[in-house]
Design an enzyme around this catalytic site. Structure first.
Site, short mmCIF file in Angstrom:
data_model
loop_
_atom_site.label_atom_id
_atom_site.label_comp_id
_atom_site.label_asym_id
_atom_site.label_seq_id
_atom_site.Cartn_x
_atom_site.Cartn_y
_atom_site.Cartn_z
N TYR A 160 4.11 6.57 10.01
CA TYR A 160 3.22 5.45 9.67
C TYR A 160 3.99 4.38 8.88
CZ TYR A 160 -1.00 2.89 8.53
OH TYR A 160 -1.95 1.90 8.44
N TYR A 190 -8.96 5.03 8.17
CA TYR A 190 -9.11 5.32 9.61
C TYR A 190 -10.18 6.40 9.71
CZ TYR A 190 -4.65 2.89 10.50
OH TYR A 190 -3.65 1.95 10.61
N LYS A 208 1.58 -0.29 15.12
CA LYS A 208 3.00 -0.31 15.47
C LYS A 208 3.46 -1.51 16.31
CE LYS A 208 4.18 3.29 13.30
NZ LYS A 208 4.18 2.73 11.96
N PRO A 217 -3.59 -0.08 19.03
CA PRO A 217 -3.37 -0.54 17.65
C PRO A 217 -3.53 0.54 16.58
CG PRO A 217 -5.45 -1.40 18.53
CD PRO A 217 -4.74 -0.72 19.66
N HIS A 231 0.85 -1.19 0.00
CA HIS A 231 0.00 0.00 0.00
C HIS A 231 0.89 1.24 0.00
CE1 HIS A 231 -4.05 -1.72 1.64
NE2 HIS A 231 -3.53 -2.46 0.68
#
Ligand code: RFL
Ligand code: PHB
Length: 407
Positions: A402, A218, A314, A310, A89
């Site tokens: 990220y 998200y 990570k 979560p 991704h």
């Protein structure tokens, strides 16, 4: 030696060596990866796991691998299936009260991407590799106790198939997760604990339905947080924020799908494909760090030393970066008699851990519903999103965190 019901080594005393160089407690991703890397570097090791292999492989957990994790799995010789089946991704989406923002990870973080590949698959690949190399993983080891950690010759005792055993070693790697025995074997006055428990959890569902989007979403919504994730082009993983006292049994599939749709922007909800769940569970959210990550000859790695909520994906990735530092230290010890990297292990690992704690805490704080922080808290969340949406510097900072900070 016999094949146990879990397909791994079980049984008699002859299967249990009296001594090894590195004794690894815990056969989750951290312990198995360390074992695999050490074996390939010629360092003898044994893994002691409390559960059966089938149980370990039935746990549905992480789904997003940073570039550094992908690289280390390849270095360990377990990257082939991940390279075939993992989904690369190069972006991720955030929806904030129906305002949408796509973050071009690759463009913002110097070409770094993330790979969607389940922790269950990583663990299965590691078990297959341990089997192929003849690695010793002892399952269903009960009552593991660690001894003489401050001496040069630590050892562990445990029970296997009703018999008590002892393994002597040079070092112990405590990779036995948050509830394991390793961290609890360190005297209380030698550890500093830092903890933040969030007033909610995540209710997660796994289902064989196509994901609602090609990339993760998200979503922050007045009803609470939701995450649209996946394991493949035909298997989806969804989460919604839920109160801590919620019971999984009270959540029929229909109730979950309806609640999820209510947490998502209308166009995303309209595309949602629903179906029977394969797994449904509730995970509490916690930030936790134990310092230092070493006591004498015991080195903690992964969830044994730290927990992140979560939201930033990570946890597994931090377990892998710990293993990277610990492996470097152990190899330098055995190959060159050089203990500098082992001496610096805790400091190096914690420097990266705290940055991941910060990012996970920030994502959690910005995207979840916190009624107790009132209108001021809600405006702060909105300002965080506005800044991210309008500042390339903020987006670059998001993307490098990220996609994963360098080791
Ligand atoms: P694990 O996986 O907990 O493995 C520890 C192992 O030790 C065994 N054990 C013992 N063995 C011997 N003696 C004892 N006394 C023992 N006590 C325990 C256990 O049976 C187990 O097999 O820790 P490890 O290896 O450090 O790995 C950490 C990761 O599992 C964890 O950080 C991640 O799953 C967190 N996480 C995520 N991480 C990511 O990087 N990306 C994600 O997308 C992501 N999503 C998640 C997550 C965790 C979740 N839950 C359920 C907490 C999503 C969820 C919902
Ligand atoms: C998952 O797919 O399980 C997942 C993905 C991203 C997260 C957490 C969990 O941040």
């Amino acid at each position: 030696m016999t094949e146990g019901p879990s397909g791994s080594l079980s049984a008699g005393a002859s299967a249990v060596p009296a001594r090894t160089q590195v004794l690894v407690i815990g056969g989750g991703p951290a312990g198995l990866l360390l074992s695999q890397l050490l074996h390939r570097a010629g360092v003898d090791n044994v893994v002691l796991e409390r559960r059966s292999r089938a149980y370990v492989l039935s746990r549905i957990r992480a789904g997003v691998l940073e570039q550094g994790t992908v690289d280390l799995l390849r270095q360990a010789g377990v990257g082939a299936r991940m390279d075939r089946k993992g989904l690369v991704h190069d972006g991720v989406e955030i929806s904030f009260h129906n305002r949408r923002l796509r973050l071009d990870l690759a463009g913002l973080a110097g070409g770094r991407t993330v790979t969607v590949y389940g922790q269950t698959e990583v663990t299965a690949d590691l078990y297959a590799a341990r089997d192929a190399m003849g690695g010793t993983v002892l399952h269903e080891a009960e009552d593991v106790a660690l001894h003489d950690l401050e001496s040069a010759s630590p050892f562990a005792t445990f029970t296997l198939d009703g018999e008590t055993h002892r393994i002597d070693c040079d070092f112990i790697a405590g990779c036995d997760g948050f509830h394991g025995v390793s961290r609890r074997s360190i005297p209380e006055d030698r550890l500093k604990l830092f903890e933040l428990v969030y007033p909610f959890g995540w209710l997660g569902i796994l289902a064989d339905v196509p994901p609602v989007s090609d990339e993760l979403i998200y979503a922050s919504h007045e009803k609470g947080f939701a995450l649209c994730s996946m394991r493949s082009s035909t298997r989806s993983r969804y989460y919604i924020q839920c109160p801590l006292d919620e019971k999984v049994g009270d959540w029929s599939d229909d109730r979950f799908w309806e609640a999820l749709a209510g947490h998502l922007p209308a166009d995303v909800a309209a595309r949602l494909v629903t179906g029977p769940s394969i797994e449904k569970s509730i995970a509490p959210l916690r930030s936790f760090v134990a310092e230092p990550m070493r006591h004498g000859r015991l080195f903690l790695a992964g969830d044994a030393a730290h927990i992140v909520p979560p939201t930033g994906a990570k946890g597994l990735n931090l377990a892998v970066s710990d293993v990277h530092y610990l492996f470097e230290g152990l190899v330098a010890h055995y190959a060159a008699g050089d203990d500098q990297a082992l001496e610096r292990y805790s400091e190096r690992a914690l420097a990266r851990v705290w940055k991941a704690e910060r990012f996970s805490w920030w994502m959690t704080s910005t995207l979840h519903s916190f009624p107790e922080t009132g209108p001021f808290g809600a405006r702060m969340q909105r300002a965080e999103f506005d800044y991210l949406a309008t500042s390339r510097a903020a987006q670059a900072a998001f993307a490098e965190n990220y996609a994963g900070l360098p080791y």
